[in-house]
Enzyme design. Structure first.
Site, PDB file in Angstrom:
ATOM      1  N   THR A  15       0.712  -1.541   0.171  1.00  0.00           N
ATOM      2  CA  THR A  15      -0.061  -0.002  -0.203  1.00  0.00           C
ATOM      3  C   THR A  15       1.110   1.380   0.268  1.00  0.00           C
ATOM      4  O   THR A  15       0.769   2.420  -0.790  1.00  0.00           O
ATOM      5  CB  THR A  15      -0.776  -0.163   1.068  1.00  0.00           C
ATOM      6  OG1 THR A  15      -1.527  -1.472   1.472  1.00  0.00           O
ATOM      7  CG2 THR A  15      -1.805   1.280   0.935  1.00  0.00           C
ATOM      8  N   ASP A  59       1.986  -7.711  -3.842  1.00  0.00           N
ATOM      9  CA  ASP A  59       0.964  -7.942  -3.094  1.00  0.00           C
ATOM     10  C   ASP A  59       1.767  -8.902  -1.577  1.00  0.00           C
ATOM     11  O   ASP A  59       1.956 -10.120  -2.327  1.00  0.00           O
ATOM     12  CB  ASP A  59      -0.171  -8.164  -3.112  1.00  0.00           C
ATOM     13  CG  ASP A  59      -1.243  -8.110  -1.833  1.00  0.00           C
ATOM     14  OD1 ASP A  59      -1.003  -8.777  -1.080  1.00  0.00           O
ATOM     15  OD2 ASP A  59      -2.553  -6.936  -2.139  1.00  0.00           O
ATOM     16  N   SER A  60       1.615  -8.162  -0.813  1.00  0.00           N
ATOM     17  CA  SER A  60       2.466  -9.139   0.463  1.00  0.00           C
ATOM     18  C   SER A  60       1.481 -10.195   0.473  1.00  0.00           C
ATOM     19  O   SER A  60       2.451 -11.289   1.162  1.00  0.00           O
ATOM     20  CB  SER A  60       2.586  -8.359   1.635  1.00  0.00           C
ATOM     21  OG  SER A  60       1.437  -8.506   2.577  1.00  0.00           O
ATOM     22  N   SER A  61       0.342 -10.260   0.459  1.00  0.00           N
ATOM     23  CA  SER A  61       0.441 -11.980   0.326  1.00  0.00           C
ATOM     24  C   SER A  61       0.417 -13.103  -0.561  1.00  0.00           C
ATOM     25  O   SER A  61       1.306 -13.921  -0.386  1.00  0.00           O
ATOM     26  CB  SER A  61      -1.352 -11.612   0.527  1.00  0.00           C
ATOM     27  OG  SER A  61      -1.990 -10.615   0.929  1.00  0.00           O
ATOM     28  N   ASP A  92       0.580  -6.988   5.722  1.00  0.00           N
ATOM     29  CA  ASP A  92       0.112  -8.512   5.889  1.00  0.00           C
ATOM     30  C   ASP A  92       1.576  -9.518   6.415  1.00  0.00           C
ATOM     31  O   ASP A  92       1.661 -10.161   7.196  1.00  0.00           O
ATOM     32  CB  ASP A  92      -0.429  -8.995   5.133  1.00  0.00           C
ATOM     33  CG  ASP A  92      -1.797  -8.621   4.261  1.00  0.00           C
ATOM     34  OD1 ASP A  92      -2.369  -7.702   5.799  1.00  0.00           O
ATOM     35  OD2 ASP A  92      -2.473  -8.306   4.220  1.00  0.00           O
ATOM     36  N   THR A 167       4.552  -8.579  15.783  1.00  0.00           N
ATOM     37  CA  THR A 167       3.597  -8.921  15.017  1.00  0.00           C
ATOM     38  C   THR A 167       2.468  -8.784  14.812  1.00  0.00           C
ATOM     39  O   THR A 167       2.067  -7.384  15.492  1.00  0.00           O
ATOM     40  CB  THR A 167       2.621 -10.129  16.397  1.00  0.00           C
ATOM     41  OG1 THR A 167       4.075 -11.318  16.692  1.00  0.00           O
ATOM     42  CG2 THR A 167       1.562 -10.851  15.920  1.00  0.00           C
ATOM     43  N   THR A 278       3.771 -20.490  22.046  1.00  0.00           N
ATOM     44  CA  THR A 278       2.653 -20.547  22.614  1.00  0.00           C
ATOM     45  C   THR A 278       1.299 -19.729  21.483  1.00  0.00           C
ATOM     46  O   THR A 278       2.244 -19.429  20.818  1.00  0.00           O
ATOM     47  CB  THR A 278       2.412 -19.585  23.549  1.00  0.00           C
ATOM     48  OG1 THR A 278       1.609 -18.884  24.279  1.00  0.00           O
ATOM     49  CG2 THR A 278       3.460 -18.171  23.624  1.00  0.00           C
ATOM     50  N   GLN A 279       0.189 -19.999  21.341  1.00  0.00           N
ATOM     51  CA  GLN A 279      -0.389 -19.555  20.488  1.00  0.00           C
ATOM     52  C   GLN A 279      -0.961 -17.427  21.224  1.00  0.00           C
ATOM     53  O   GLN A 279      -1.414 -17.176  20.515  1.00  0.00           O
ATOM     54  CB  GLN A 279      -2.289 -20.203  20.319  1.00  0.00           C
ATOM     55  CG  GLN A 279      -1.811 -20.970  20.849  1.00  0.00           C
ATOM     56  CD  GLN A 279      -3.254 -22.066  20.835  1.00  0.00           C
ATOM     57  OE1 GLN A 279      -4.534 -21.624  21.145  1.00  0.00           O
ATOM     58  NE2 GLN A 279      -3.016 -22.771  20.618  1.00  0.00           N
ATOM     59  N   CYS A 280      -0.481 -17.190  22.400  1.00  0.00           N
ATOM     60  CA  CYS A 280      -0.601 -15.884  22.734  1.00  0.00           C
ATOM     61  C   CYS A 280       0.173 -15.517  22.260  1.00  0.00           C
ATOM     62  O   CYS A 280       0.784 -15.703  22.334  1.00  0.00           O
ATOM     63  CB  CYS A 280      -0.364 -16.533  24.471  1.00  0.00           C
ATOM     64  SG  CYS A 280      -1.354 -17.413  25.537  1.00  0.00           S
TER      65      CYS A 280
END
Length: 342
Positions: A15, A59-61, A92, A167, A278-280
């Protein structure tokens, strides 16, 4: 007296490199050759800015290891000619690319600052100008004729983070990124404040080296209530798979069902590397703290500590691509290489 600091701007896509055509309302790529004309404020920075773009901005995707190698090669080619680098990238997958760069660029002694924006550069309320101007200013910072930042950073919405600690946490707010397990390296307010104590300092005894072999035979598996045996087996038994980032609950906890633990144990004995993260969003793995992680510790699952999933997956690609032996991979992964874990 030293010459002007030379900064190379590398546009990969995203972007931040788009401007709105007000007649049609569509977005079109920005001409970085006219950077100073469009952002005259840059003339106030005491540095020379040149730019290079991917042949076809993406595109970063669509970002993948092939493009990481292309980016690392651009930095390698221009490394001696410039004092710092600013990489413009879609938000992203920015944390993935920036984490990968931190591993691929070994013995880095110059700043490589990633930035992007949530709104195009020509929008009335854009965050692109501030992110771009401050990223260039940070890349140009010098003290005693040496760069202040000597690592891969990610700058977004007034904060510079260590790239491999970040993140993306928000798809709408300008404050799109967080580094929950490591403090900001610098903060931009009325003054630009650098938190010197948190910086990685290059021990310039070793030569800058670029690693271009990445192995993407890796997977991320997120544990969830109801994960079944056939799904787990289909992932662990994937042909050619070499490593899995296992996103567990809380401080590294997982179900204690025998079928689950036996499947992991069998996979490890068959040579699969499994990393416990961890998913936290914040905090880390502390295996053995609870009964639900004791068995994982005993079967020699790799302790991801407080590493992010983005850094874990790119670190695995880097280590596997570097040909690290199976016996050493656990020890090396559990060692902080670029400040990616505590």
């Amino acid at each position: 007296m030293r010459n002007q600091t030379n900064i190379l701007l590398i546009y990969t896509g995203g972007t931040i490199g788009m401007v709105k055509d007000y007649d049609s309302g569509t977005l079109k790529p920005f001409n970085f050759k006219k950077l100073l004309k469009n952002i005259p404020e840059l003339a106030q920075l005491d540095c020379s800015i040149e730019s290079v773009s991917f042949k076809k901005p993406i595109d970063s995707s669509n970002m993948n290891p092939k493009y990481w190698v292309e980016l690392a090669t651009i930095i390698e080619k221009h490394y001696e000619s410039y004092d710092g680098f600013v990489v413009l990238h879609g938000s992203d997958t920015m944390s993935y690319t920036a984490s990968a760069m931190s591993f691929m660029l070994e013995n880095l002694s110059k700043p490589v600052i990633f930035t992007g924006s949530q709104l195009p550069i020509g929008d009335l309320r854009t965050d692109a100008k501030e992110n771009l101007i401050t990223s260039i200013q940070i890349a140009a910072l010098r003290e005693n004729n040496k760069p202040v930042i000597q690592e891969v950073g990610l700058y977004f919405e007034y904060k510079l983070y260590r790239a491999n600690r970040t993140t993306k946490i928000n798809a709408e707010h300008f404050e799109a990124f967080a580094s929950l397990n490591y403090p900001a390296l610098a903060e931009s307010g009325v003054h630009l404040k650098v938190n010197e104590a948190y910086l990685n300092r290059s021990k310039r005894t070793k030569k800058f080296c670029v690693h271009k072999k990445l192995d993407n035979n890796v997977a991320v598996l997120k544990i969830f209530p109801g994960l079944n045996k056939s799904l787990l087996s289909s992932i662990l038994d994937t042909e050619g798979l070499k490593a899995v980032v296992l996103e567990t609950y809380g401080a590294g906890n997982a179900p204690t069902d025998e079928w689950f633990l036996q499947a992991l144990d069998r996979a490890i004995k068959n040579g699969l590397h499994i990393v416990n993260v961890t998913q936290c969003s914040g905090g880390g793995v502390s295996m053995g703290q609870y009964e639900t992680s004791e068995r994982l510790e005993k079967m020699q699952i790799i302790n991801g500590k407080d590493i992010t999933t983005e850094a874990a997956i790119t670190k695995l690609m880097y280590l596997l691509g570097s040909g690290v032996s199976s016996k050493l991979l656990k020890t090396i992964f559990e060692t902080s290489l670029r400040g990616e874990m505590s």
